[in-house]
Design a protein around this motif. Structure first.
Motif, short mmCIF file in Angstrom:
data_model
loop_
_atom_site.label_atom_id
_atom_site.label_comp_id
_atom_site.label_asym_id
_atom_site.label_seq_id
_atom_site.Cartn_x
_atom_site.Cartn_y
_atom_site.Cartn_z
N GLU A 113 0.91 -1.20 -0.06
CA GLU A 113 0.02 -0.07 0.02
C GLU A 113 0.89 1.19 0.02
OE1 GLU A 113 -4.18 1.69 1.86
OE2 GLU A 113 -3.15 -0.21 3.01
N THR A 114 0.23 2.05 -0.94
CA THR A 114 1.23 3.25 -0.83
C THR A 114 0.27 4.62 -0.68
OG1 THR A 114 0.84 3.87 -3.19
CG2 THR A 114 2.57 2.59 -2.81
N PRO A 115 0.74 5.80 -0.43
CA PRO A 115 -0.31 6.65 -0.25
C PRO A 115 -1.24 7.10 -1.31
CG PRO A 115 2.05 7.56 0.39
CD PRO A 115 2.18 6.32 -0.41
N THR A 116 -0.99 6.47 -2.57
CA THR A 116 -1.95 6.85 -3.61
C THR A 116 -2.64 5.64 -4.25
OG1 THR A 116 -0.10 6.65 -5.26
CG2 THR A 116 -0.66 8.96 -4.58
N THR A 117 -2.11 4.55 -3.82
CA THR A 117 -2.76 3.04 -4.46
C THR A 117 -2.52 2.06 -3.87
OG1 THR A 117 -3.25 2.06 -6.45
CG2 THR A 117 -1.19 2.48 -6.06
N PHE A 118 -3.44 1.11 -3.92
CA PHE A 118 -2.81 -0.27 -3.17
C PHE A 118 -2.42 -1.25 -4.42
CE2 PHE A 118 -3.68 -4.88 -1.88
CZ PHE A 118 -3.24 -4.64 -0.73
N GLY A 119 -1.13 -1.60 -4.50
CA GLY A 119 -0.37 -2.38 -5.48
C GLY A 119 -0.95 -3.98 -5.23
N VAL A 120 -1.46 -4.72 -6.00
CA VAL A 120 -1.87 -5.95 -5.74
C VAL A 120 -0.72 -6.84 -6.36
CG1 VAL A 120 -3.42 -7.69 -6.22
CG2 VAL A 120 -4.12 -5.12 -5.69
#
Length: 299
Positions: A113-120
């Motif tokens: 998880e980043t401040p702008t998106t959840f990278g799956v």
């Protein structure tokens, strides 16, 4: 199969998986990511020159479309339900976001998880049952591999606090998870899903690294193509339970789709994030629960 006998690269990837128990017929340690040069036929993987996976985007993966299967745990009416987020221990993926639906279906996406998106990076699907404040699942599938890895899990939950924790084991390996309400999240599980949240155009990334160009009509019908040239159609429908989840069904076109002329089903979730944008998370599995993928994007 002894994980310690695997190549170190594969052991690392196996440890990354949120659920890790191996299918009896799996004959090697090789992890799987749907790739442009593979076509899935039955339970086998066949290579094709430069062909792309058809990582159909709009379906994430729920039993509403047939995804439980394989001796699911007994479903209690007093079980965890809703959305949970938190941290993994013993995995190269640091974060997870989990949905437990009203029928006991579990969908847990893992990644970063980043401040702008959840990278799956992958996801786990299964069915849970509960007794008191304890839960378990005996039919979990980890779709970071093909055939999907069969796993099991057990843990505890606090329904009032919205927290959940437990351990997933596979042979000598185990991954622990601890989660609860997702801080700052604007997603409301108990609000009915609205087609307006997903209608329009999306550009999504898949687990295979493919890009998917998706269009969802105002009636829920969808069409998409990938950068590899795979086309598919389908539909998304707000879940009948009134929860903020979409059921989805997709039919793939011919090769170069990884599942040529076959169908898949699942779920999709869309929710607002900071800056007025919307995140779409999806997961998809075929009817045999042997092949699955996920996709994600922000617009």
């Amino acid at each position: 199969m002894d994980l310690n006998s695997c190549h170190p690269q594969y052991v690392g990837l196996l440890r990354k998986s949120y659920k890790l128990i191996l299918i009896g017929g799996l004959k090697s340690c090789r992890p799987f990511r749907w790739r442009p040069d593979r076509t899935i036929q039955g339970n086998s993987v066949k290579y094709q020159a430069r062909h792309s996976l058809m990582t159909a985007v709009v379906a994430a993966t729920l039993t509403a479309c047939g995804g439980g299967g394989d001796d699911p745990a007994p479903v209690s009416t007093d079980r965890p339900e809703g959305v949970f987020g938190g941290k993994l221990t013993g995995s190269t993926s640091s974060d997870f976001q989990m949905l437990v639906l009203e029928n006991g279906e579990l969908w847990s996406l893992y990644g970063v998880e980043t401040p702008t998106t959840f990278g799956v990076a992958g996801f786990v699907q299964g069915t849970i049952g509960a007794t008191g404040t304890s839960f378990s699942s005996s039919n979990a599938r980890d779709y970071g591999f093909v055939p999907a890895l069969v796993g099991s899990a057990a843990g505890t939950f606090n329904k009032a606090a919205g927290t959940i924790s437990g351990t997933v084991s596979a042979g000598p390996q185990s991954v622990s998870f601890t989660g609860g309400p997702i801080a700052g999240s604007l997603y409301n599980y108990n609000s009915p899903a609205s087609i307006a949240a997903v209608s329009g155009s999306w550009t999504l990334d898949s687990l295979a690294g493919d890009t998917i160009f998706l269009t969802v009509q105002v009636n829920g019908n969808l069409s998409a193509t990938t950068t590899s040239g795979c086309n598919f159609t389908g539909a998304v429908t707000p879940r009948a339970s009134g929860k903020n989840v979409f059921d989805a069904a997709v039919t793939f076109g011919p090769s170069p789709c990884a599942l040529p002329n076959q169908s898949a089903s699942g779920i999709a979730v869309a929710y607002p994030i900071s800056g007025g944008q919307t995140q779409l998370l999806v997961a998809l599995q075929d009817s045999t629960r042997m092949v699955g993928t996920a996709a994600f994007g922000v617009r």
